[in-house]
Design a protein around this motif. Structure first.
Motif, PDB file in Angstrom:
ATOM      1  N   GLN A  14       5.395   2.502  -3.438  1.00 31.53           N
ATOM      2  CA  GLN A  14       4.402   3.456  -2.669  1.00 31.53           C
ATOM      3  C   GLN A  14       3.685   2.500  -1.589  1.00 31.53           C
ATOM      4  O   GLN A  14       3.071   1.588  -1.978  1.00 31.53           O
ATOM      5  CB  GLN A  14       3.386   4.005  -3.582  1.00 31.53           C
ATOM      6  N   THR A  16       0.724   2.808   0.985  1.00 30.23           N
ATOM      7  CA  THR A  16      -0.262   3.570   1.443  1.00 30.23           C
ATOM      8  C   THR A  16      -1.063   3.120   2.526  1.00 30.23           C
ATOM      9  O   THR A  16      -1.401   1.956   2.656  1.00 30.23           O
ATOM     10  CB  THR A  16      -1.474   3.562   0.128  1.00 30.23           C
ATOM     11  N   ALA A  54      -4.220   6.993   2.588  1.00 31.01           N
ATOM     12  CA  ALA A  54      -5.253   6.759   1.640  1.00 31.01           C
ATOM     13  C   ALA A  54      -6.092   7.830   2.156  1.00 31.01           C
ATOM     14  O   ALA A  54      -6.404   8.448   3.215  1.00 31.01           O
ATOM     15  CB  ALA A  54      -5.779   5.620   1.962  1.00 31.01           C
TER      16      ALA A  54
END
Length: 263
Positions: A14, A16, A54
């Protein structure tokens, strides 16, 4: 703290984008994104890449306009060149890339998402579009090219010339977004996307085959048919030599579920 956070778990890497309040990108953020993409490429345990913003409100609102306003033309050109190279690196990485649109995804933010293989959005979480014409410029980080290839020339020109943004359901109807998920929060949405991403992770899926078929489409789609077919054959030969191909063929003959390793 890096502008792009890297976290790998369960075969999913992931990335972000974390630049409050709107996850706008600067040269520093693009450097961090570039590094994170390379890290995911070399991470043997990462089979799928998920890119997300985010917070609750923004995937990415594009380039930092205040930064660009104060920059000289030479910096602006090199900034755009590096951003294009970074996004192309994401597009050409031989692993499935999913953009999780958890909030507004406009301008350069959509250009990042367009370089992903699959775009999944959270219903009602924001708008998407390429409104750069309102600033007197064009979408210069791949938007004119990728949107045209995705939805066709006339529709792409209309959207960019109008500078119109739309909700994710409309984007889904136009083919810009692949799927729209309902989720009570951005965190729940990201969890849903990660669960979806795990469909493409061993042992359930031959992730090497997924990554190379992605390369056949992303690279071969820009070639003539004969060259594209030649690339397809070479990638297929690589897969014939893989452990997953041996396992997949054996499992089919033996009438059992394959146990893929991604190798």
């Amino acid at each position: 703290m890096p502008h792009v956070e890297y976290h790998a778990e369960g075969g999913v890497a992931q990335l972000t984008l974390n630049v409050p309040p709107a996850n706008c990108y600067s040269y520093a953020m693009m450097q961090d994104l570039d590094a994170a993409i390379l890290r995911a490429r070399f991470d043997a345990e990462a089979h799928v890449i998920v890119v997300v913003g985010a917070g609750e409100k923004f995937f990415c609102a594009g380039a930092d306009i205040r930064m660009l306003k104060g920059a000289d033309p030479t910096f602006k050109y090199n900034f755009c060149l590096h951003a294009n190279e970074t996004i192309a690196r994401l597009e050409q990485t031989p692993k499935l890339v999913i953009a999780a649109l958890n909030g507004h995804c406009v301008g350069g933010g959509l250009e990042i998402a367009l370089a992903a293989d699959i775009r999944i959005a959270r219903r009602g979480a924001g708008q998407c579009g390429l409104p750069e014409v309102a600033l007197g410029v064009l979408p210069g980080t791949g938007g004119t090219q990728r949107l045209t290839r995705l939805i066709g020339k006339s529709a792409a020109i209309e959207l960019m010339a109008e500078g119109r943004t739309m909700d994710f359901d409309e984007a889904h109807k136009l083919g810009i977004v692949n799927k729209v998920f309902d989720a009570p929060s951005a965190a729940d949405f990201v969890g849903q996307v990660r669960e979806y991403a795990k469909r493409f992770v061993p042992p359930a899926k031959a992730s090497l085959a997924v990554g190379l078929l992605k390369r056949a489409c992303q690279t071969g789609g820009e070639l003539g048919l004969l060259d594209g077919l030649a690339l397809e054959r070479e990638l297929q030969q690589r897969l014939f030599q893989s452990s997953d191909a041996t396992e997949g063929l054996a499992a089919y003959v033996e009438k059992r579920t394959p146990n893929f390793t991604g190798r």
